[in-house]
Motif scaffolding. Structure first.
Motif, PDB file in Angstrom:
ATOM      1  N   SER A   1      14.655  -2.042   8.685  1.00 42.73           N
ATOM      2  CA  SER A   1      13.515  -1.222   8.294  1.00 42.73           C
ATOM      3  C   SER A   1      12.316  -1.604   9.148  1.00 42.73           C
ATOM      4  O   SER A   1      12.103  -2.769   9.449  1.00 42.73           O
ATOM      5  CB  SER A   1      13.205  -1.459   6.818  1.00 42.73           C
TER       6      SER A   1
ATOM      7  N   SER B   1       7.698  -1.697   5.071  1.00 43.66           N
ATOM      8  CA  SER B   1       7.945  -2.549   3.908  1.00 43.66           C
ATOM      9  C   SER B   1       9.102  -2.032   3.055  1.00 43.66           C
ATOM     10  O   SER B   1       9.350  -2.558   1.984  1.00 43.66           O
ATOM     11  CB  SER B   1       6.677  -2.652   3.060  1.00 43.66           C
ATOM     12  N   ALA B   2       9.810  -1.026   3.557  1.00 42.48           N
ATOM     13  CA  ALA B   2      10.955  -0.502   2.812  1.00 42.48           C
ATOM     14  C   ALA B   2      12.039  -1.577   2.703  1.00 42.48           C
ATOM     15  O   ALA B   2      12.222  -2.392   3.598  1.00 42.48           O
ATOM     16  CB  ALA B   2      11.517   0.734   3.511  1.00 42.48           C
ATOM     17  N   VAL B   3      12.729  -1.577   1.591  1.00 44.60           N
ATOM     18  CA  VAL B   3      13.783  -2.557   1.344  1.00 44.60           C
ATOM     19  C   VAL B   3      14.964  -2.269   2.265  1.00 44.60           C
ATOM     20  O   VAL B   3      15.349  -1.124   2.459  1.00 44.60           O
ATOM     21  CB  VAL B   3      14.230  -2.482  -0.138  1.00 44.60           C
ATOM     22  N   GLY B   4      15.556  -3.309   2.840  1.00 45.57           N
ATOM     23  CA  GLY B   4      16.756  -3.156   3.657  1.00 45.57           C
ATOM     24  C   GLY B   4      17.908  -2.648   2.810  1.00 45.57           C
ATOM     25  O   GLY B   4      18.033  -2.993   1.630  1.00 45.57           O
ATOM     26  N   GLN B   5      18.751  -1.832   3.400  1.00 47.21           N
ATOM     27  CA  GLN B   5      19.859  -1.241   2.657  1.00 47.21           C
ATOM     28  C   GLN B   5      21.061  -2.177   2.599  1.00 47.21           C
ATOM     29  O   GLN B   5      21.333  -2.903   3.550  1.00 47.21           O
ATOM     30  CB  GLN B   5      20.268   0.083   3.304  1.00 47.21           C
TER      31      GLN B   5
ATOM     32  N   ASP C   1      14.991 -15.721   4.590  1.00 48.38           N
ATOM     33  CA  ASP C   1      13.586 -15.322   4.526  1.00 48.38           C
ATOM     34  C   ASP C   1      12.870 -16.136   5.596  1.00 48.38           C
ATOM     35  O   ASP C   1      12.905 -17.366   5.554  1.00 48.38           O
ATOM     36  CB  ASP C   1      13.027 -15.616   3.136  1.00 48.38           C
TER      37      ASP C   1
END
Length: 166
Positions: free
Chosen positions: A79, A82-86, A126
């Motif tokens: 991404s 700030s969209a969450v990874g799929q 992280d």
């Protein structure tokens, strides 16, 4: 192009043009095998005159093999916001009335006296180092997938979440 065209003596430059296949195939032998595309743009790749199935964006009859000159990766594109990874799911075959298929993860086999490959499962990282991912092994209790064993990040503690360690 004439329908009687049997060979081409040079490359066909298709820059800025589409090829409409209809129900046809792109194949080496000219038979119904190779690559087929349905009217929604889903692609089927198959060998030995298969019946094309268009369940997903890419459908394959046969195996997928990578050359042993690279270390290939299968993953969604990251991404850029700030969209969450799929998530990426690898699932074995289901069955309506027979036994479902196993999911086999097998490392490489070495010949001679060289070492065989390891199966390595690595949790996500992280980059700040405060919220690295855990590794969880789940099984079903009734119809609910339930974590049975967790290897926790930041300390590598192993927790038996459900049941007993035997």
């Amino acid at each position: 192009l004439a329908a009687s065209l049997s060979t081409m003596a040079s490359d066909l430059d298709m820059a800025n043009y589409d090829i409409k296949l209809g129900t046809g195939w792109i194949s080496y032998t000219g038979t119904h095998e190779g690559i087929n595309i349905d009217n929604a743009g889903k692609v089927f790749v198959g060998e030995d005159t298969p019946t094309a199935v268009f369940a997903e964006a890419l459908n394959v009859k046969g195996s997928i093999r990578f050359l042993n000159t690279d270390a290939p990766t299968i993953k969604p594109t990251a991404s850029t916001s700030s969209a969450v990874g799929q998530p990426l799911t690898i699932a074995s075959g289901s069955s309506a009335s027979g036994a479902a298929g196993n999911l086999n993860l097998t490392a490489g086999t070495a010949s001679g006296n060289a070492a065989g490959g390891d199966v390595i499962i690595t949790a996500g990282r992280d980059t700040s180092g405060t919220a690295d991912g855990d590794i969880q092994l789940k099984t079903y209790i009734g119809g609910t997938a339930t974590t049975g064993l967790t290897v926790a990040a930041e300390g590598q503690n192993v927790t038996v979440d459900t049941g007993n360690l035997v």
